[in-house]
Structure formats: C-alpha cells, structure tokens
Motif scaffolding. Structure first.
Motif, PDB file in Angstrom:
ATOM      1  N   TRP A  28      42.553  17.168  -0.899  1.00  0.00           N
ATOM      2  CA  TRP A  28      43.346  15.987  -0.557  1.00  0.00           C
ATOM      3  C   TRP A  28      42.638  15.072   0.444  1.00  0.00           C
ATOM      4  N   GLN A  29      42.740  13.770   0.177  1.00  0.00           N
ATOM      5  CA  GLN A  29      42.224  12.752   1.086  1.00  0.00           C
ATOM      6  C   GLN A  29      43.332  11.727   1.309  1.00  0.00           C
ATOM      7  N   ASP A  30      43.370  11.141   2.478  1.00  0.00           N
ATOM      8  CA  ASP A  30      44.401  10.144   2.792  1.00  0.00           C
ATOM      9  C   ASP A  30      44.352   8.933   1.870  1.00  0.00           C
ATOM     10  N   SER A  31      43.210   8.673   1.270  1.00  0.00           N
ATOM     11  CA  SER A  31      43.066   7.500   0.404  1.00  0.00           C
ATOM     12  C   SER A  31      43.696   7.699  -0.982  1.00  0.00           C
ATOM     13  N   TYR A  32      44.061   8.942  -1.330  1.00  0.00           N
ATOM     14  CA  TYR A  32      44.662   9.207  -2.637  1.00  0.00           C
ATOM     15  C   TYR A  32      46.061   8.604  -2.720  1.00  0.00           C
ATOM     16  N   SER A  33      46.412   8.155  -3.915  1.00  0.00           N
ATOM     17  CA  SER A  33      47.754   7.630  -4.158  1.00  0.00           C
ATOM     18  C   SER A  33      48.476   8.564  -5.130  1.00  0.00           C
TER      19      SER A  33
END
Length: 64
Positions: A28-33
């Motif tokens: 998981w990365q914060d940029s994922y939607s």
C-alpha cells in the motif's frame, strides 16, 4: 451490512479479505486510489485459478 459470499483465494471463509493476497494492499502507498484497488481485485477475480473455483449459490451471505 450484508456481504454476499464469493469463493476465491483472496477472501477467507469468514468474508475477510487477506491483504497479503492482494498485491496493491500488501504494498500500500498513500498515492493509491480506490480505482487502483478495484482494478487489482478485478484482475484477481478473473484469474484462471479463481474462475475455476465453484461459487456459492446465488444470494448466499456470510454470517457473523
């Protein structure tokens, strides 16, 4: 909320998604939607391994 049953390699018998089985959740990365997550789930659900699994009857739900 009622969860409809689905048989696959990413969901346990209790209806909980295993985040380790989904690459986008495991890394998981914060940029994922949500779109990225849903696209990854769709690919997993359409994989040959999951398409061959017998599915529960229509309308069957998980129970608490």
């Amino acid at each position: 909320m009622t969860l409809t049953r689905w048989t696959g390699m990413i969901i346990g018998s209790n209806g909980v998604v295993d985040p380790r089985a989904i690459s986008v959740l495991a890394k998981w990365q914060d940029s994922y939607s949500i779109k990225v997550v849903l696209q990854d789930l769709r690919c997993l659900m359409m994989s040959k391994e999951n398409l061959k699994l017998p599915q529960p009857s229509e309308g069957q739900c998980y129970s608490n």
